[in-house]
Design an enzyme around this catalytic site. Structure first.
Site, short mmCIF file in Angstrom:
data_model
loop_
_atom_site.label_atom_id
_atom_site.label_comp_id
_atom_site.label_asym_id
_atom_site.label_seq_id
_atom_site.Cartn_x
_atom_site.Cartn_y
_atom_site.Cartn_z
N GLY A 1 22.85 -0.78 -6.38
CA GLY A 1 23.18 -1.04 -7.78
C GLY A 1 24.32 -0.17 -8.27
O GLY A 1 24.94 -0.45 -9.29
N HIS B 1 32.12 -7.02 -2.86
CA HIS B 1 30.82 -7.52 -2.41
C HIS B 1 29.83 -7.69 -3.56
O HIS B 1 28.81 -8.37 -3.41
CB HIS B 1 30.24 -6.63 -1.30
N ASP C 1 37.45 -4.10 -0.25
CA ASP C 1 36.23 -4.27 -1.04
C ASP C 1 36.45 -3.93 -2.51
O ASP C 1 35.62 -3.28 -3.15
CB ASP C 1 35.10 -3.41 -0.47
N SER D 1 27.03 0.11 -6.56
CA SER D 1 28.26 -0.49 -6.04
C SER D 1 29.22 -0.83 -7.16
O SER D 1 28.85 -1.52 -8.11
CB SER D 1 27.94 -1.77 -5.27
#
Length: 497
Positions: free
Chosen positions: A224, A122, A152, A226
């Site tokens: 942030g 993502h 993901d 991620s």
């Protein structure tokens, strides 16, 4: 709210509300627990250079001007269009799409000296430009090697002048609730930030995908973060920070990381093939409830019940049938329904696998040659049996279940918007205080099986219910085609005293 941890610029992040339950674990091996470190400084100093900041950009459509709309033919339509054209905002209601470049920030970590970098899907989804800023401030363009939306995970590649510092994978399966964990990332675009905490829970399903098995941690992570790594005290990556539970968007001590046991295999495949290759069994499954377990004679509500089998699938070829309960796959226990997809996906394609099933009140073992899951493969829905000659009984009240059923005819097809040619037994009414209503049986559902026998008319259903009552059974197992597909229901029989 469950929030992705990337930090978008000039745009808002939508979030979905989820409920996170506290984990419970048994206390074991206390003597082997590692003491709290006096400081994380040495570990952080060693690992920080391997964590990178990722920025992405893409062209998106935007609208300018007031949000006015007039219906076609309105006397104001032409007047307003002329006004907007004169002001350089042509189009109906000033709604002309304008292009702009949107940017977003996230984190990643280097896994090889030659520049392979892991992040979240993502973070880079939809980006036409991806750049990576190293710990020393150097910025490099990144190439997308592959991505896997279902877990993901994404893999990038940069071309550095010199060898890069990198980290290695750890074994998340060995991590225990209560172990120390350290997160490094790029929260709110601030740059390399280190936080520490413990593993709060494991095996979390947060409804993000079919292979959810998240590590929960209270190490402070925010937007942030991620794609950033979650480390153990050995400095090995045990997870990829991916989401947080937060009503405000900031850390409240509930963060989720993709375990390395899942991520490492995905990354290896992305590197080799540019995509993931997963095993495929070809079954539609559902949870084994206490009522279903009682109906089929299982001692406990475990395993995955087969509600449908895809045509030409490995399961079909091996003889797996609707109504089977899968208890073991390739030597691994299937404790629950959501466990099976992960086991199958991680199994080598083409391997001959022993599958232990529960059928007709006993365990059986079948051997399946595992296929490869294709994106377009969808588990086949079970359909009612071929129609037989119309019986004398057209409808009936089944008081033991609190439902009314009828044979499908043209009137009922029209009433319930059924496909042309649909035959069988349809539920036309459900008593509001019945156990069937509580379990989710609704008018319009079609009964396919009762007590493992196919039904094609009302008489078949009434006979199956009577037989279950005569045998002093507490529940009856029914396969019912619902709006969401075929499902097994263990329905309690209510018998007048």
């Amino acid at each position: 709210m469950l929030q992705a941890l990337y930090n978008p610029v000039r745009s808002k992040v939508s979030a979905a509300l989820v409920i996170v339950l506290l984990g419970v674990t048994s206390v074991s091996q206390i003597a082997n627990a590692r003491p709290a470190p006096e400081s994380f400084a040495d570990l952080a100093e060693k690992l920080l250079p391997s964590v990178v900041n990722i920025s992405t950009s893409q062209i998106v459509a935007d609208r300018q001007g007031p949000d006015f709309q007039f219906p076609p033919g309105s006397p104001f339509e032409d007047l307003f269009r002329d006004f907007m054209d004169r002001n350089g905002q042509g189009g109906q209601g000033g709604q002309t799409p304008q292009q702009r470049r949107a940017t977003a920030l996230g984190s990643g970590f280097i896994i090889s000296a030659d520049g392979y970098i892991v992040t979240n899907n993502h973070v880079i989804d939809g980006a036409d430009e991806i750049s990576v800023r190293l710990h020393d401030g150097e910025t490099l363009d990144a190439e997308l090697i592959g991505r896997d939306p279902k877990t993901d995970v994404a893999l990038l590649k940069v071309t550095p002048k010199d060898d890069l510092p990198f980290v290695k994978w750890g074994d998340s399966d060995k991590s225990r609730i209560g172990d120390w964990a350290m997160a490094i990332g790029n929260p709110f675009g601030l740059g390399g930030t280190v936080t520490a905490g413990i593993i709060s829970a494991r095996n979390r399903d947060i409804n993000q995908g079919p292979y959810d098995d998240f590590i929960q941690t209270d190490a402070s992570i925010n937007r942030g973060n991620s794609g950033g790594p979650l480390f153990n005290l050995d400095g090995d990556v045990i997870g990829i920070n991916s989401a947080i539970y937060s009503p405000s968007g900031g850390s409240v001590g509930i963060g989720f990381a993709i375990p390395s046991a899942i991520a490492q295999g995905v990354v290896d495949q992305l590197k080799e093939y540019g995509r993931t290759r997963r095993g495929w069994l070809g079954v539609h499954i559902q949870t084994v409830t206490e009522d279903i377990a009682d109906s089929v004679g299982l001692d406990s509500a475990s395993g995955a019940m087969v509600a449908g089998v895809s045509d030409e699938s490995p399961a079909k070829k091996a003889g797996i049938k609707q109504g089977d309960v899968i208890l073991k796959f390739d030597g691994k226990d299937v404790e629950s329904m959501r466990r099976l997809p992960r086991i199958v996906a991680e199994t080598k394609i083409g391997k001959d696998v022993d599958v232990v099933i529960w059928r007709d009140g006993k365990k059986q073992t079948v051997q399946v040659e595992l296929g490869e899951l294709e994106e377009e493969v969808i588990a086949a829905s079970a359909t009612p049996s071929d129609s037989q000659e119309a019986p004398a009984i057209a409808e009936a009240n089944i008081n033991e279940l609190g439902i009314k059923v009828a044979n499908v005819d043209d009137t009922l097809r029209k009433r319930y918007n059924l496909a042309e040619g649909t035959e069988g037994v349809i539920v036309t009414d459900v008593s509001g205080d019945s156990y069937a209503a509580e379990k989710g049986v609704r008018p319009g559902d079609i009964i396919i099986e009762a007590s493992h026998s196919s039904v094609s008319n009302v008489e078949d259903v009434t006979k199956a219910v009577k037989a279950a009552v005569d045998d002093d059974k507490r529940t009856i197992l029914m396969l019912i085609e619902t709006s969401a597909g075929p499902r097994y229901f263990g329905l309690t029989l209510s018998v007048a005293e």
